[in-house]
Design a protein around this motif. Structure first.
Motif, PDB file in Angstrom:
ATOM      1  N   GLU A 122     144.391  68.510   3.335  1.00 19.34           N
ATOM      2  CA  GLU A 122     143.872  67.416   4.087  1.00 19.34           C
ATOM      3  C   GLU A 122     144.301  65.882   4.339  1.00 19.34           C
ATOM      4  O   GLU A 122     144.347  65.359   5.264  1.00 19.34           O
ATOM      5  CB  GLU A 122     142.074  67.279   3.662  1.00 19.34           C
ATOM      6  N   ALA A 123     144.764  65.825   2.904  1.00 16.95           N
ATOM      7  CA  ALA A 123     145.415  64.127   2.848  1.00 16.95           C
ATOM      8  C   ALA A 123     146.761  63.998   3.717  1.00 16.95           C
ATOM      9  O   ALA A 123     146.907  63.179   4.400  1.00 16.95           O
ATOM     10  CB  ALA A 123     145.623  64.067   1.368  1.00 16.95           C
ATOM     11  N   CYS A 124     147.658  65.149   3.748  1.00 15.47           N
ATOM     12  CA  CYS A 124     148.949  65.094   4.522  1.00 15.47           C
ATOM     13  C   CYS A 124     148.589  65.596   5.862  1.00 15.47           C
ATOM     14  O   CYS A 124     149.490  65.161   6.775  1.00 15.47           O
ATOM     15  CB  CYS A 124     149.742  65.888   3.753  1.00 15.47           C
ATOM     16  N   ASN A 141     144.577  64.020   7.699  1.00 13.00           N
ATOM     17  CA  ASN A 141     143.908  62.743   7.992  1.00 13.00           C
ATOM     18  C   ASN A 141     144.348  61.945   8.932  1.00 13.00           C
ATOM     19  O   ASN A 141     145.877  61.763   9.037  1.00 13.00           O
ATOM     20  CB  ASN A 141     144.530  61.995   6.527  1.00 13.00           C
ATOM     21  N   PHE A 194     144.704  58.718   9.775  1.00  9.95           N
ATOM     22  CA  PHE A 194     145.472  57.475   9.169  1.00  9.95           C
ATOM     23  C   PHE A 194     146.922  57.901   8.848  1.00  9.95           C
ATOM     24  O   PHE A 194     147.972  57.039   9.032  1.00  9.95           O
ATOM     25  CB  PHE A 194     144.730  56.709   8.152  1.00  9.95           C
ATOM     26  N   VAL A 195     147.064  58.841   7.952  1.00  9.36           N
ATOM     27  CA  VAL A 195     148.368  59.629   7.642  1.00  9.36           C
ATOM     28  C   VAL A 195     149.096  59.980   8.855  1.00  9.36           C
ATOM     29  O   VAL A 195     150.307  59.680   8.813  1.00  9.36           O
ATOM     30  CB  VAL A 195     148.084  60.483   6.529  1.00  9.36           C
ATOM     31  N   TYR A 210     148.570  64.592  17.865  1.00  9.85           N
ATOM     32  CA  TYR A 210     147.706  64.679  16.412  1.00  9.85           C
ATOM     33  C   TYR A 210     148.436  66.165  15.856  1.00  9.85           C
ATOM     34  O   TYR A 210     148.843  66.268  14.690  1.00  9.85           O
ATOM     35  CB  TYR A 210     146.237  64.654  16.274  1.00  9.85           C
ATOM     36  N   GLN A 241     140.986  71.005  13.666  1.00  8.25           N
ATOM     37  CA  GLN A 241     140.617  69.642  13.554  1.00  8.25           C
ATOM     38  C   GLN A 241     140.886  68.731  14.857  1.00  8.25           C
ATOM     39  O   GLN A 241     140.169  67.802  15.120  1.00  8.25           O
ATOM     40  CB  GLN A 241     141.558  69.083  12.258  1.00  8.25           C
ATOM     41  N   TRP A 251     139.446  60.921  18.748  1.00  8.06           N
ATOM     42  CA  TRP A 251     140.606  60.519  17.847  1.00  8.06           C
ATOM     43  C   TRP A 251     141.427  59.334  18.537  1.00  8.06           C
ATOM     44  O   TRP A 251     141.452  59.430  19.740  1.00  8.06           O
ATOM     45  CB  TRP A 251     141.500  61.607  17.554  1.00  8.06           C
TER      46      TRP A 251
END
Ligand SMILES: [Zn+2]
Length: 126
Positions: free
Chosen positions: A40-42, A45, A47-48, A71, A106, A119
């Motif tokens: 999820e973080a990489c 997300n 912002f990432v 994206y 996503q 987005w």
């Protein structure tokens, strides 16, 4: 999935599965890379992904695609970078189907009737 190569499970590709195996402590319920806290973080997300896209754009110019495609493309690149590190520009690696389908879910293309969350655009001046 469109291709046989893309139908691979993350468990079948050592570069991806080793990310799960190296997770310490590794929770027993993490049975797919998409359940790894780093996924999820990489890769999801926004912002990432915006920062990652900014790097891409600086190097290669803006990607001529819809915002959702930008994206998705950036998320795919993040997953490849996470699994393989630095690859030459001409080197292509297949993504496991679980990674592709989670990223597609996503960042779906909005259809005309969908008025939900949009987005933000990744290109600065649009
Ligand atoms: Zn998986």
């Amino acid at each position: 999935m469109e291709t046989v190569v893309e139908s691979l499970c993350c468990r079948e590709v050592s570069a991806f599965w080793s990310l799960v195996e190296e997770l310490t402590p590794r929770p027993a319920d993490v049975t797919c890379l998409t359940q790894h806290p780093g996924f999820e973080a990489c890769c999801l997300n926004p912002f990432v992904l915006k920062i990652a896209y900014t790097h891409f754009r600086q190097d290669r110019g803006p990607l001529q695609a819809s915002t959702h495609e930008q994206y998705r493309y950036t998320a795919y690149r993040q997953a490849i970078r996470w699994a393989y590190g630095v690859l030459g520009r001409s080197i292509r690696k297949p993504l496991p189907s679980c990674v592709v389908s989670t990223i597609r879910q996503q960042f779906q293309n909005g259809d005309q009737t969908y008025q939900g969350f949009q987005w933000p655009c990744l290109d600065e001046n649009e």
